[in-house]
Design a protein around this motif. Sequence first.
Motif, PDB file in Angstrom:
ATOM      1  N   LYS A 131       0.831  -1.203   0.000  1.00 64.07           N
ATOM      2  CA  LYS A 131       0.000   0.000   0.000  1.00 64.07           C
ATOM      3  C   LYS A 131       0.869   1.258   0.000  1.00 64.07           C
ATOM      4  O   LYS A 131       0.542   2.238  -0.654  1.00 64.07           O
ATOM      5  N   GLY A 132       1.981   1.204   0.712  1.00 62.50           N
ATOM      6  CA  GLY A 132       2.873   2.355   0.761  1.00 62.50           C
ATOM      7  C   GLY A 132       2.405   3.367   1.793  1.00 62.50           C
ATOM      8  O   GLY A 132       1.397   3.190   2.468  1.00 62.50           O
ATOM      9  N   PRO A 133       3.170   4.501   1.900  1.00 62.41           N
ATOM     10  CA  PRO A 133       2.801   5.509   2.887  1.00 62.41           C
ATOM     11  C   PRO A 133       1.483   6.186   2.513  1.00 62.41           C
ATOM     12  O   PRO A 133       1.127   6.287   1.351  1.00 62.41           O
ATOM     13  N   GLY A 134       0.777   6.637   3.517  1.00 61.02           N
ATOM     14  CA  GLY A 134      -0.511   7.308   3.298  1.00 61.02           C
ATOM     15  C   GLY A 134      -0.346   8.625   2.545  1.00 61.02           C
ATOM     16  O   GLY A 134       0.660   9.332   2.689  1.00 61.02           O
ATOM     17  N   LYS A 135      -1.309   8.947   1.716  1.00 60.93           N
ATOM     18  CA  LYS A 135      -1.238  10.164   0.919  1.00 60.93           C
ATOM     19  C   LYS A 135      -2.357  11.118   1.278  1.00 60.93           C
ATOM     20  O   LYS A 135      -2.642  12.042   0.545  1.00 60.93           O
TER      21      LYS A 135
END
Length: 156
Positions: free
Chosen positions: A147-151
């Motif tokens: 998912k990766g870091p939140g944006k």
Amino acid sequence: MQLSDLTSKTSVQRWLQVGIPAAVGVLVVVLAWLAGPGLFGIAGTDSGAPVQAEVTKPAECSAGNPVESVTFSLGGKPREGTLNGCGHAKGERVEVGVPVDAPAEGPLTVSAADTSAGAQDSRGPIALVLLVFACFAGGTYAFLFIKGPGKLALLH
């Protein structure tokens, strides 16, 4: 900038991100279940029929591979055997497991009887539950990594 622009992944991609780790976790649990308790190093060993024995020659625990001599009654006849153990006193009564296919004559090799005779061994189910939690944690980590870091910080 709208939220839909930031989340451009399709629902199929999201299901794959969650579904693949979940499917691998389920597969690991099923394979562990089929492998049986030997996978966790807790395969049950049949110690034989429990019999009361008396230690005739004790062994010191400091010796390598201590073996004690015991006498017991099997089928109404007095028998002698060796017990892989130590720390008992001469004349002490211990419960040993006599092999089911014991010969009618000669000395026998016996083992210590299970101290929890009749109790359900709960190590297998506990190990399986811990494996399920480990698979769940690994799947969650894989999901968060993909998912990766939140944006959401980009939204104003």
